[in-house]
Design a protein around this motif. Structure first.
Motif, PDB file in Angstrom:
ATOM      1  N   VAL A 132       0.840  -1.204   0.000  1.00  0.00           N
ATOM      2  CA  VAL A 132       0.000   0.000   0.000  1.00  0.00           C
ATOM      3  C   VAL A 132       0.872   1.250   0.000  1.00  0.00           C
ATOM      4  N   GLU A 133       1.938   1.245   0.774  1.00  0.00           N
ATOM      5  CA  GLU A 133       2.829   2.402   0.829  1.00  0.00           C
ATOM      6  C   GLU A 133       3.459   2.679  -0.532  1.00  0.00           C
ATOM      7  N   GLN A 134       3.835   1.578  -1.232  1.00  0.00           N
ATOM      8  CA  GLN A 134       4.381   1.756  -2.580  1.00  0.00           C
ATOM      9  C   GLN A 134       3.342   2.375  -3.518  1.00  0.00           C
ATOM     10  N   GLN A 138       3.459   5.891  -5.537  1.00  0.00           N
ATOM     11  CA  GLN A 138       3.221   5.976  -6.974  1.00  0.00           C
ATOM     12  C   GLN A 138       2.030   6.878  -7.314  1.00  0.00           C
ATOM     13  N   ARG A 139       1.350   7.370  -6.262  1.00  0.00           N
ATOM     14  CA  ARG A 139       0.224   8.301  -6.384  1.00  0.00           C
ATOM     15  C   ARG A 139      -0.970   7.692  -7.129  1.00  0.00           C
ATOM     16  N   SER A 166      -2.525   8.770   6.767  1.00  0.00           N
ATOM     17  CA  SER A 166      -1.835  10.066   6.867  1.00  0.00           C
ATOM     18  C   SER A 166      -0.932  10.283   5.659  1.00  0.00           C
ATOM     19  N   LYS A 167      -0.205   9.222   5.265  1.00  0.00           N
ATOM     20  CA  LYS A 167       0.656   9.339   4.089  1.00  0.00           C
ATOM     21  C   LYS A 167      -0.169   9.590   2.829  1.00  0.00           C
ATOM     22  N   LEU A 168      -1.313   8.921   2.737  1.00  0.00           N
ATOM     23  CA  LEU A 168      -2.186   9.119   1.577  1.00  0.00           C
ATOM     24  C   LEU A 168      -2.678  10.560   1.510  1.00  0.00           C
TER      25      LEU A 168
END
Length: 348
Positions: A132-134, A138-139, A166-168
């Motif tokens: 998910v973080e990747q 990659q937006r 939060s990252k999203l």
């Protein structure tokens, strides 16, 4: 006797213990095999995969493009089998409809107490979170939201979900800022281009107006110069004509040209009143000498004193005789002006 009985009892006890040990060992072995088949083996397959050997390794496009399957028609065993295949292919949580997470979740939906699916989901949760973080980096925000929702079905209270969300949000905000910055830069570039175009149009118009004004001024100057030259040529022509006419007239006539001349001195009568009073003065008289020598149009221009000697001066000029003016030998009328003085000394 007692010793033999004791040995026999111990021997029987040892014989009774051995079957129990075998049973326990068999159960442990069965559990180990089951763990190997359903949990450890898929993970080892993931680790030893050629694409990097780790579920967090980016999945190849061909694997991501695996088509969705009809999970509703599958049995629990089929779902577990498809889940293992998906794990081997590194389809941990993507693509939608054909990944290990969805297969395991479907198993739990059909059989809530299935320990294999629950353990597999718990074990693969960190790898899925890394995936998910990747995706967030990659937006691909829609895919990231879908995967986060799947993770939430497994462990909704996991703090990792808070971090991922939060990252999203941060990536979305960064993308919005970058897009806004690009829009601002594009808008500034458009404004600069419009300004440059407007300035160029204004400069071109100014240059065209100046060129037109210079051309008009040059044309006006040329016209004035032409007119001046024409006047000079006309004047020169007139002078040449006049000179030619004068020379021709002089050559043809050959007569005398002069002003009128009195035949005798003009002696006015001294007024009696002025003589008695001892007055002196003068009168400036203008008159015309006709072609026959007679005088006409006598008038006083100025006198000092006034009205004392005027009549005497006019009378004297009317009596005077002149030789008329001559123009190329021809008598012509001419106008003259003469100052007649009245002095007592001339009367003695």
């Amino acid at each position: 006797m007692d010793t033999r009985n004791s040995r026999y009892a111990r021997s029987r006890a040892r014989g009774a213990v051995k079957p129990v040990i075998y049973v326990i060992l068999a159960i442990v072995a069965g559990l180990a095999i089951a763990s190997w088949i359903f949990i450890i083996k898929p993970h080892e397959d993931l680790v030893s995969a050629d694409a990097g050997g780790h579920p967090s390794t980016p999945v190849a496009a061909s694997q991501q493009a695996a088509p969705p399957v009809n999970v509703e028609a599958m049995s629990i065993n089929d779902l577990l089998s498809e889940a293992r295949k998906a794990m081997n292919a590194q389809r941990v949580i993507a693509p939608a409809g054909n990944n290990a997470f969805e297969f395991y979740l479907k198993v739990l939906q059909k059989q809530p107490g299935n320990q294999t699916a629950a353990d597999a989901l718990r074990e693969t949760f960190p790898f899925a979170a890394s995936n998910v973080e990747q995706v967030i980096n990659q937006r691909d925000f829609n895919e990231a939201e879908r995967e986060i929702d799947l993770l939430a079905k497994v462990d909704p209270a996991n703090y990792t979900l808070t971090i991922l969300r939060s990252k999203l949000d941060a990536q979305r905000k960064t993308l919005d800022e970058e897009q806004q910055k690009q829009l601002d830069q594009q808008r500034q570039a458009d404004l600069a281009a419009q300004k440059a175009a407007s300035e160029k149009v204004a400069a071109d118009k100014l240059a065209a107006d100046k060129a037109a004004a210079d051309k008009a001024a040059a044309a006006q100057a040329a016209l004035l110069a032409q007119q001046a030259k024409a006047k000079q040529d006309e004047a020169a022509k007139e002078r040449a004509t006049a000179t030619a006419d004068t020379g021709a007239g002089t050559a043809s006539a050959g007569g005398e040209t002069r002003d009128p001349m009195p035949i005798a001195s003009i002696r006015p009568r001294y007024p009696t009143s002025a003589l008695r009073n001892g007055q002196e003065g003068w009168v400036d008289v203008q008159y015309t000498v006709n072609a026959d020598g007679s005088v006409s149009n006598v008038s006083v221009v100025q006198a000092e004193p006034r009205h004392v000697f005027d009549s005497a001066a006019i009378e004297a000029l009317r009596r005077a005789k002149f030789s008329p003016a001559m123009r190329d030998g021809v008598a012509v009328a001419a106008q003259q002006q003469k100052k007649i003085e009245f002095k007592l000394s001339n009367q003695q």
